[in-house]
Design a protein around this motif. Sequence first.
Motif, PDB file in Angstrom:
ATOM      1  N   UNK A   1       0.859  -1.179   0.000  1.00  0.00           N
ATOM      2  CA  UNK A   1       0.000   0.000   0.000  1.00  0.00           C
ATOM      3  C   UNK A   1       0.892   1.225   0.000  1.00  0.00           C
ATOM      4  N   UNK A   2       0.592   2.168  -0.875  1.00  0.00           N
ATOM      5  CA  UNK A   2       1.387   3.390  -0.966  1.00  0.00           C
ATOM      6  C   UNK A   2       1.233   4.209   0.315  1.00  0.00           C
ATOM      7  N   UNK A   3       2.340   4.619   0.913  1.00  0.00           N
ATOM      8  CA  UNK A   3       2.250   5.311   2.211  1.00  0.00           C
ATOM      9  C   UNK A   3       1.724   6.731   2.063  1.00  0.00           C
ATOM     10  N   UNK A   4       1.707   7.261   0.836  1.00  0.00           N
ATOM     11  CA  UNK A   4       1.233   8.629   0.656  1.00  0.00           C
ATOM     12  C   UNK A   4      -0.223   8.702   0.220  1.00  0.00           C
ATOM     13  N   UNK A   5      -0.651   7.818  -0.687  1.00  0.00           N
ATOM     14  CA  UNK A   5      -2.031   7.945  -1.176  1.00  0.00           C
ATOM     15  C   UNK A   5      -2.933   6.815  -0.686  1.00  0.00           C
ATOM     16  N   UNK A   6      -2.369   5.827   0.049  1.00  0.00           N
ATOM     17  CA  UNK A   6      -3.166   4.745   0.619  1.00  0.00           C
ATOM     18  C   UNK A   6      -3.787   3.806  -0.411  1.00  0.00           C
ATOM     19  N   UNK A   7      -3.373   3.896  -1.661  1.00  0.00           N
ATOM     20  CA  UNK A   7      -3.918   2.983  -2.663  1.00  0.00           C
ATOM     21  C   UNK A   7      -2.965   1.794  -2.819  1.00  0.00           C
ATOM     22  N   UNK A   8      -3.538   0.713  -3.350  1.00  0.00           N
ATOM     23  CA  UNK A   8      -2.752  -0.502  -3.559  1.00  0.00           C
ATOM     24  C   UNK A   8      -1.655  -0.259  -4.593  1.00  0.00           C
ATOM     25  N   UNK A   9      -0.472  -0.821  -4.325  1.00  0.00           N
ATOM     26  CA  UNK A   9       0.617  -0.774  -5.303  1.00  0.00           C
ATOM     27  C   UNK A   9       0.755  -2.179  -5.890  1.00  0.00           C
ATOM     28  N   UNK A  10       0.740  -2.270  -7.204  1.00  0.00           N
ATOM     29  CA  UNK A  10       0.859  -3.560  -7.875  1.00  0.00           C
ATOM     30  C   UNK A  10       2.311  -4.016  -7.839  1.00  0.00           C
ATOM     31  N   UNK A  11       2.537  -5.093  -7.090  1.00  0.00           N
ATOM     32  CA  UNK A  11       3.904  -5.603  -6.912  1.00  0.00           C
ATOM     33  C   UNK A  11       4.515  -6.044  -8.243  1.00  0.00           C
ATOM     34  N   UNK A  12       3.664  -6.395  -9.196  1.00  0.00           N
ATOM     35  CA  UNK A  12       4.168  -6.899 -10.474  1.00  0.00           C
ATOM     36  C   UNK A  12       4.298  -5.824 -11.547  1.00  0.00           C
ATOM     37  N   UNK A  13       3.882  -4.593 -11.216  1.00  0.00           N
ATOM     38  CA  UNK A  13       3.982  -3.525 -12.212  1.00  0.00           C
ATOM     39  C   UNK A  13       5.455  -3.184 -12.443  1.00  0.00           C
ATOM     40  N   UNK A  14       5.739  -2.674 -13.627  1.00  0.00           N
ATOM     41  CA  UNK A  14       7.111  -2.273 -13.929  1.00  0.00           C
ATOM     42  C   UNK A  14       7.520  -1.122 -13.012  1.00  0.00           C
ATOM     43  N   UNK A  15       8.762  -1.162 -12.539  1.00  0.00           N
ATOM     44  CA  UNK A  15       9.231  -0.074 -11.673  1.00  0.00           C
ATOM     45  C   UNK A  15       9.353   1.229 -12.457  1.00  0.00           C
ATOM     46  N   UNK A  16       9.251   1.138 -13.789  1.00  0.00           N
ATOM     47  CA  UNK A  16       9.325   2.351 -14.605  1.00  0.00           C
ATOM     48  C   UNK A  16       7.954   2.927 -14.942  1.00  0.00           C
ATOM     49  N   UNK A  17       6.880   2.196 -14.599  1.00  0.00           N
ATOM     50  CA  UNK A  17       5.551   2.730 -14.890  1.00  0.00           C
ATOM     51  C   UNK A  17       5.134   3.695 -13.779  1.00  0.00           C
ATOM     52  N   UNK A  18       4.222   4.597 -14.105  1.00  0.00           N
ATOM     53  CA  UNK A  18       3.838   5.647 -13.163  1.00  0.00           C
ATOM     54  C   UNK A  18       3.328   5.099 -11.834  1.00  0.00           C
ATOM     55  N   UNK A  19       2.563   4.009 -11.910  1.00  0.00           N
ATOM     56  CA  UNK A  19       1.991   3.459 -10.697  1.00  0.00           C
ATOM     57  C   UNK A  19       2.778   2.251 -10.194  1.00  0.00           C
ATOM     58  N   UNK A  20       3.966   2.066 -10.754  1.00  0.00           N
ATOM     59  CA  UNK A  20       4.824   0.972 -10.313  1.00  0.00           C
ATOM     60  C   UNK A  20       5.374   1.236  -8.921  1.00  0.00           C
ATOM     61  N   UNK A  21       5.905   0.188  -8.286  1.00  0.00           N
ATOM     62  CA  UNK A  21       6.400   0.329  -6.919  1.00  0.00           C
ATOM     63  C   UNK A  21       7.749   1.049  -6.848  1.00  0.00           C
ATOM     64  N   UNK A  22       7.954   1.821  -5.812  1.00  0.00           N
ATOM     65  CA  UNK A  22       9.256   2.429  -5.582  1.00  0.00           C
ATOM     66  C   UNK A  22       9.462   2.600  -4.086  1.00  0.00           C
ATOM     67  N   UNK A  23      10.723   2.714  -3.698  1.00  0.00           N
ATOM     68  CA  UNK A  23      11.053   2.915  -2.295  1.00  0.00           C
ATOM     69  C   UNK A  23      11.250   4.406  -2.074  1.00  0.00           C
TER      70      UNK A  23
END
Length: 146
Positions: free
Chosen positions: A14-36
């Motif tokens: 879950x994104x700590x800023x917007x509280x929405x689900x983060x797709x673990x399988x999304x590309x780290x380069x996509x807008x909604x991809x996961x990042x640290x």
Amino acid sequence: MSDITTVGEIDNWTCWLCDQVVDADASVNSDLGPSVDGYAATRVKKGKPAVERLAHRTCNTMKGKIAPVVRWSPELFVVDPSPIFETVERLRTKGGREIVARCPDENDARQASEWLLDRVSRLAPDLGLSTQISPGGGQFVLYLAR
Ligand SMILES: [Zn+2]
């Protein structure tokens, strides 16, 4: 910096800023991809372990190409909501108080206030921000204050 899987599991994807689900399988380069997000780490005092949180790439306060956005919840009845991240940063530098939203009635204002306090307590735990509600012009004005 920890790897995304570790941070993702701690934050339950879950994104700590917007509280929405983060797709673990999304590309780290996509807008909604996961990042640290190391934002929290920059606010931690020396000698304490850095805090890293999971964020969408666009929500990430360090990596995004555009200014980070903390979205207002669509569940709230707010009129003219201010950009949360910018407001918090201004209060960090200048202090004082700013109007962040107007609400049609007092109950809406209280809900918006509780939601906002929860959000800014994560975004800027060091600032001790508070909210104020005051009636004006047939609406209820919500302030964020430092
Ligand atoms: Zn997000």
